[in-house]
Structures are given as structure tokens and as C-alpha cells.
Scaffold this motif. Structure first.
Motif, mmCIF file in Angstrom:
data_model
loop_
_atom_site.group_PDB
_atom_site.id
_atom_site.type_symbol
_atom_site.label_atom_id
_atom_site.label_comp_id
_atom_site.label_asym_id
_atom_site.label_seq_id
_atom_site.Cartn_x
_atom_site.Cartn_y
_atom_site.Cartn_z
ATOM 1 N N MET A 1 0.601 -1.150 -0.100
ATOM 2 C CA MET A 1 -0.222 0.479 -0.393
ATOM 3 C C MET A 1 0.450 1.330 -0.032
ATOM 4 O O MET A 1 1.762 1.027 0.460
ATOM 5 C CB MET A 1 -0.682 -0.251 1.190
ATOM 6 C CG MET A 1 -0.191 0.380 2.839
ATOM 7 S SD MET A 1 -1.156 -0.143 4.197
ATOM 8 C CE MET A 1 -2.278 1.537 3.817
ATOM 9 N N ALA A 2 0.031 1.991 -0.577
ATOM 10 C CA ALA A 2 1.276 3.767 -0.265
ATOM 11 C C ALA A 2 0.653 4.559 -0.033
ATOM 12 O O ALA A 2 -0.979 4.899 -0.269
ATOM 13 C CB ALA A 2 1.526 3.474 -1.857
ATOM 14 N N HIS A 3 0.956 6.279 0.070
ATOM 15 C CA HIS A 3 0.299 6.999 0.722
ATOM 16 C C HIS A 3 0.562 8.646 -0.342
ATOM 17 O O HIS A 3 1.994 8.488 0.374
ATOM 18 C CB HIS A 3 -0.340 7.348 2.425
ATOM 19 C CG HIS A 3 -0.944 8.330 2.466
ATOM 20 N ND1 HIS A 3 -0.984 9.156 3.452
ATOM 21 C CD2 HIS A 3 -1.649 9.409 1.548
ATOM 22 C CE1 HIS A 3 -1.887 9.828 3.971
ATOM 23 N NE2 HIS A 3 -2.379 10.072 2.822
ATOM 24 N N PHE A 4 0.248 9.622 -1.158
ATOM 25 C CA PHE A 4 0.941 10.073 -1.290
ATOM 26 C C PHE A 4 0.111 11.467 -0.980
ATOM 27 O O PHE A 4 -0.747 11.748 -1.224
ATOM 28 C CB PHE A 4 0.714 9.710 -2.974
ATOM 29 C CG PHE A 4 0.688 8.732 -3.808
ATOM 30 C CD1 PHE A 4 2.120 8.436 -4.902
ATOM 31 C CD2 PHE A 4 0.379 7.578 -3.711
ATOM 32 C CE1 PHE A 4 2.132 7.526 -5.216
ATOM 33 C CE2 PHE A 4 0.212 6.145 -4.565
ATOM 34 C CZ PHE A 4 1.256 6.539 -5.564
ATOM 35 N N SER A 5 1.281 11.950 0.419
ATOM 36 C CA SER A 5 0.450 12.999 1.017
ATOM 37 C C SER A 5 1.070 13.846 0.892
ATOM 38 O O SER A 5 2.171 14.171 -0.052
ATOM 39 C CB SER A 5 0.902 12.403 2.754
ATOM 40 O OG SER A 5 2.117 12.750 2.949
ATOM 41 N N PRO A 6 0.767 15.084 1.501
ATOM 42 C CA PRO A 6 1.780 16.706 1.070
ATOM 43 C C PRO A 6 3.363 16.658 1.395
ATOM 44 O O PRO A 6 4.043 17.128 1.081
ATOM 45 C CB PRO A 6 0.859 17.822 1.789
ATOM 46 C CG PRO A 6 -0.932 16.624 1.431
ATOM 47 C CD PRO A 6 -0.545 15.017 1.728
ATOM 48 N N VAL A 122 -8.624 2.711 -4.679
ATOM 49 C CA VAL A 122 -7.407 2.916 -5.994
ATOM 50 C C VAL A 122 -6.842 3.737 -6.570
ATOM 51 O O VAL A 122 -5.944 3.837 -7.719
ATOM 52 C CB VAL A 122 -8.782 2.001 -6.853
ATOM 53 C CG1 VAL A 122 -8.456 1.475 -8.682
ATOM 54 C CG2 VAL A 122 -8.946 0.444 -6.605
ATOM 55 N N ASP A 123 -8.152 4.317 -6.651
ATOM 56 C CA ASP A 123 -7.584 5.837 -7.090
ATOM 57 C C ASP A 123 -7.400 6.967 -6.691
ATOM 58 O O ASP A 123 -7.177 7.826 -6.693
ATOM 59 C CB ASP A 123 -8.367 6.485 -7.669
ATOM 60 C CG ASP A 123 -9.518 5.882 -9.386
ATOM 61 O OD1 ASP A 123 -10.599 5.150 -8.866
ATOM 62 O OD2 ASP A 123 -8.507 5.473 -9.682
ATOM 63 N N GLY A 124 -6.988 7.116 -4.837
ATOM 64 C CA GLY A 124 -7.117 8.326 -3.384
ATOM 65 C C GLY A 124 -6.175 8.584 -3.465
ATOM 66 O O GLY A 124 -4.683 7.114 -4.163
ATOM 67 N N PRO A 125 -5.939 8.587 -2.210
ATOM 68 C CA PRO A 125 -4.522 9.486 -2.397
ATOM 69 C C PRO A 125 -3.744 7.967 -1.401
ATOM 70 O O PRO A 125 -2.700 8.121 -1.210
ATOM 71 C CB PRO A 125 -4.699 10.356 -0.841
ATOM 72 C CG PRO A 125 -5.979 10.919 -1.034
ATOM 73 C CD PRO A 125 -6.906 9.616 -1.578
ATOM 74 N N VAL A 126 -4.758 7.116 -0.899
ATOM 75 C CA VAL A 126 -3.951 5.528 -0.702
ATOM 76 C C VAL A 126 -4.183 5.002 -1.706
ATOM 77 O O VAL A 126 -5.308 4.650 -1.498
ATOM 78 C CB VAL A 126 -4.868 5.344 0.622
ATOM 79 C CG1 VAL A 126 -3.729 4.106 1.691
ATOM 80 C CG2 VAL A 126 -3.691 6.459 1.930
ATOM 81 N N ARG A 127 -3.377 4.187 -1.944
ATOM 82 C CA ARG A 127 -3.751 2.877 -3.169
ATOM 83 C C ARG A 127 -2.937 2.079 -2.946
ATOM 84 O O ARG A 127 -1.836 1.531 -1.947
ATOM 85 C CB ARG A 127 -2.817 3.921 -4.228
ATOM 86 C CG ARG A 127 -3.614 4.198 -4.712
ATOM 87 C CD ARG A 127 -3.283 5.586 -6.148
ATOM 88 N NE ARG A 127 -3.854 5.982 -6.199
ATOM 89 C CZ ARG A 127 -3.167 7.024 -7.363
ATOM 90 N NH1 ARG A 127 -3.392 6.512 -8.443
ATOM 91 N NH2 ARG A 127 -3.988 8.603 -7.743
#
Length: 169
Positions: A1-6, A122-127
Motif C-alpha cells: 500500500m502507498a500513501h501519496f500525502s502532501p 484504487v484512485d485515492g491518496p491511499v492505494r
DNA sequence: TACTCGATTAACT
DNA sequence: GTTAATCGAGTAG
């Protein structure tokens, strides 16, 4: 899993989960019908269900099944893969084995809070992503869930055998 | 409107 | 091993 955060990117490999099966699972938040908190579970699969526990930690789940089955999978532990320094900042420790060891800790390390409740997995900041190509299928152990009072003997906790990042043996 | 307690963790003894 | 921290959803009145 990944979180694309600021603040930056953090990535972890899921090594421990628990299943919550819906209306007929007395330990599941959806067992007593829809409420404001559990509304996401009554929607489609593949969305984050994030809630506050004990007034200070967040638990991260991914919804499964369809709206007719309000179920979810709780993430209990991750093996840190990327963004370890950021995880350490958020957690206030540099001990890698402690960063994501437990549901409250992994939520903190990944920077996940209730603002992400209901976002797409799937699409969100956490994938979430499938296993890497060629990755061997792990040896998975089934055991009773931790911290629940109901359905104590249902073996719905799943973790990778001998993985040092799981929360308990 | 009031009260209880939890899918936990860190800091104690 | 025990317990405090901390708060809002869920439930009862």
C-alpha cells in the motif's frame, strides 16, 4: 500500500490483516446496522474505512464485498518499504520494526486519519497494489482476532509466518 | 442531553 | 504485569 500525502510518499507491504464479515459478525461495526461511522462499509468495495479508537488512534480498513455485505479488512501491520524517514518523523521513533507494528501505529506512520475515510483504495491518496511480479506467495497463518470480545474463536486474523513486522505471534 | 467504553499504545511498577 | 491517556460514536433516558 502507498500513501501519496502532501508531506511525501510512504509505502508499506501488508503483512497482517483481520477480516470483519458484516452483519452476521458480532465483532464487526456493521453488525448492528448502518450508522454515521460505519457508512462506508455499506457502500461498494475498495474504499477506506477509517475510524478513531480509544480517543487517540486511527484504524485503517478497506471495504470488501458490495453494499449488500457491509464488510471490511483491518490493516494491522506493514513492513516499511519507502518513506521510512517520514514514517519515523510521524511516529517519533527510528526503530524500523516499531514503525508500523499494530493498527494505530501504522495509521500514524502512514499519515492516515479520518479525513481519508471514504476515499478510494484504487484512485485515492491511499492505494493498494497486487503482489510484485514473481513474488513468492507468502505462508499465511490464520489466528483469532486481537482485541475483540465477540467471536473470539473465529480465526479471521491473517499474517505472514515468521515476518518480523507482524504485531504479535 | 448524559454516560459508557472501545478492532490501542506508551509509560509506568 | 498494570494502567493512564483521550474522545466521539452509540446507546439509553
Amino acid at each position: 500500500m502507498a500513501h501519496f500525502s502532501p508531506e511525501g510518499l510512504t509505502v508499506g507491504k501488508v503483512v497482517e490483516t483481520e477480516a470483519y464479515l458484516g452483519r452476521h459478525d458480532p465483532a464487526c461495526h456493521s453488525a448492528r446496522g448502518p450508522t454515521a461511522r460505519n457508512a462506508v462499509m455499506f457502500g461498494p468495495a475498495g474504499f477506506l474505512y477509517v475510524y478513531l479508537i480509544y480517543g487517540m488512534y486511527y484504524c485503517v480498513n478497506v471495504t470488501t464485498d458490495g453494499a449488500e455485505v457491509p464488510a471490511a479488512v483491518l490493516l494491522r501491520a506493514l513492513e516499511p518499504v519507502a518513506g521510512v524517514e517520514l514514517m519515523g518523523q510521524r511516529r517519533g521513533t527510528s526503530h524500523i520494526r516499531q514503525l508500523c507494528r499494530g493498527p494505530g501505529r501504522l495509521a500514524r506512520a502512514m499519515g492516515i486519519d479520518r479525513s481519508l475515510n471514504g476515499t478510494s483504495a484504487v484512485d485515492g491518496p491511499v492505494r493498494f497494489y497486487p503482489p510484485l511480479p514473481g513474488e513468492a506467495r507468502p505462508d499465511i497463518v490464520a489466528a483469532p482476532r486481537i482485541g475483540v470480545r465477540e467471536a473470539v474463536d473465529w480465526p479471521l486474523r491473517f499474517y505472514i509466518r515468521d515476518n518480523p513486522f507482524v504485531s504479535r505471534r
